[in-house]
Design a protein around this motif. Structure first.
Motif, short mmCIF file in Angstrom:
data_model
loop_
_atom_site.label_atom_id
_atom_site.label_comp_id
_atom_site.label_asym_id
_atom_site.label_seq_id
_atom_site.Cartn_x
_atom_site.Cartn_y
_atom_site.Cartn_z
N ASP A 39 -7.74 -5.09 -0.70
CA ASP A 39 -7.09 -6.11 0.72
C ASP A 39 -8.02 -5.71 1.55
N SER B 145 0.84 -1.11 0.05
CA SER B 145 0.15 0.02 -0.05
C SER B 145 1.05 1.46 0.06
N LYS C 253 -7.81 -5.41 4.35
CA LYS C 253 -7.38 -4.37 5.50
C LYS C 253 -8.19 -3.01 4.93
N ASP D 249 -4.17 -2.73 -5.76
CA ASP D 249 -3.13 -3.08 -4.46
C ASP D 249 -3.79 -4.30 -3.96
N ASP E 253 -6.82 -0.11 3.71
CA ASP E 253 -5.83 0.96 4.00
C ASP E 253 -5.18 1.54 3.09
MG MG Z 1 -1.94 -2.84 2.42
#
Ligand code: MG
Ligand code: ADP
Ligand code: SF4
Length: 268
Positions: A38, A15, A40, A119, A42
């Motif tokens: 992802d 990222s 996540k 990503d 972020d």
């Molecule tokens: Mg990441």
């Protein structure tokens, strides 16, 4: 439109690298979109000055009449930021969520630009996380790895996925190269360059470990924005330029596990 995907182990720096590349592309006056794939979610935070933008999946669960403005947010340099998000824990498939995101963006005619940066988490290259490669979105894959065996292992698995998927006519994905995001190990650049060579590819950029990344992060910015004249910003700009000029796209050949382990030992 160039569709560039960064794949690698969790925590390896995908990222950070993606956001700095997007920022660098935008400085070149390119129209850029970054899609975090992802759970996540972020990926785009530093482009959004620390804001956690709502994910496509959580919005899809809540309502049916989504518009582009609900899922696309403009960050630094005009980069259009999207976070696919993750499924409800315990049910649903993250990969399906990623594809649902792409399909929604296509329906909205929002998947456009000079460069789209994906990503993508690459710890598991199950059918789910391979979907961006399988369905023709991630056309150029860059492996983000350090010299650590576990991140090389993840990168090697992604090679297997690319090689397998390249046999399908719908998948146009190829390996663009390897990005070494350093963990400050001895001989790390040589090790990752040799790994890249053995899988039939190239080291496109060595990114040093640099405190400028943390300094930018606590200020909720990319390095390109926070320290535009720093050596680290120059590294990300160089990486962006190299990727744009890269025409050397390959079908990689993954290493056998014992060959990978032997290689890592050789460079200790
Ligand atoms: Mg990441
Ligand atoms: P990923 O997206 O692969 O999970 P991140 O980009 O979130 O990984 O990076 C994980 C952590 O590593 C971040 O907190 C970031 O500050 C740090 N990091 C990444 N690249 C570098 C670098 N080149 N130098 C210093 N720290 C870095
Ligand atoms: Fe999770 Fe992958 Fe299985 Fe989907 S295919 S549920 S992402 S492990």
């Amino acid at each position: 439109m160039r569709q560039i995907a960064l794949y690698g182990k969790g925590g390896i720096g995908k990222s950070t690298t993606s956001a700095n590349l997007s920022a660098a592309f935008s400085e070149m006056n390119l129209d850029v979109m970054q899609i975090g794939c992802d759970p996540k979610h972020d990926s785009t935070r530093m482009l959004m000055h620390g804001r956690w933008i709502p994910t496509v999946l959580e919005q899809m669960y809540e309502r049916k009449d989504l518009t582009a403005d609900d899922v696309i947010f403009t960050g630094f340099g005009g980069v259009r930021c999207v976070e696919a998000g993750g499924p409800e824990p315990g049910i649903g498939c993250a990969g399906r969520g990623i594809i649902a995101t792409f399909q929604l963006l296509e329906k909205m005619k929002a998947l456009y630009g000079d460069v789209v940066v994906y990503d993508v988490l690459g710890d598991v290259v199950c059918g789910g996380f391979a979907m961006p490669m399988r369905d023709g979105y991630a056309q150029e894959v860059y492996l983000v790895t350090s010299g650590e065996l576990m991140s090389l292992y993840a990168a090697n698995n992604i090679c297997k996925a690319i090689a397998r998927l390249s046999q399908r006519s719908t998948a146009r994905c190829r390996l663009g190269g390897v990005i070494c995001n350093s963990k400050n190990m001895d001989n790390e650049r040589d090790l990752v360059a040799e790994f890249a060579h053995r899988i039939g590819s190239n080291l496109v950029q060595f990114i040093p470990r640099d405190k400028a990344v943390q300094a930018a992060e606590v200020n909720q910015m990319t390095v390109i924005e926070h320290a535009p004249r720093s050596p680290q910003a120059a590294v990300y700009r160089n990486c962006a330029k190299t990727i744009l000029e890269n025409e050397d796209l390959r079908i990689p050949k993954a290493l056998e596990l014992d060959e990978l382990e032997h290689l890592a030992r050789e460079y200790l």
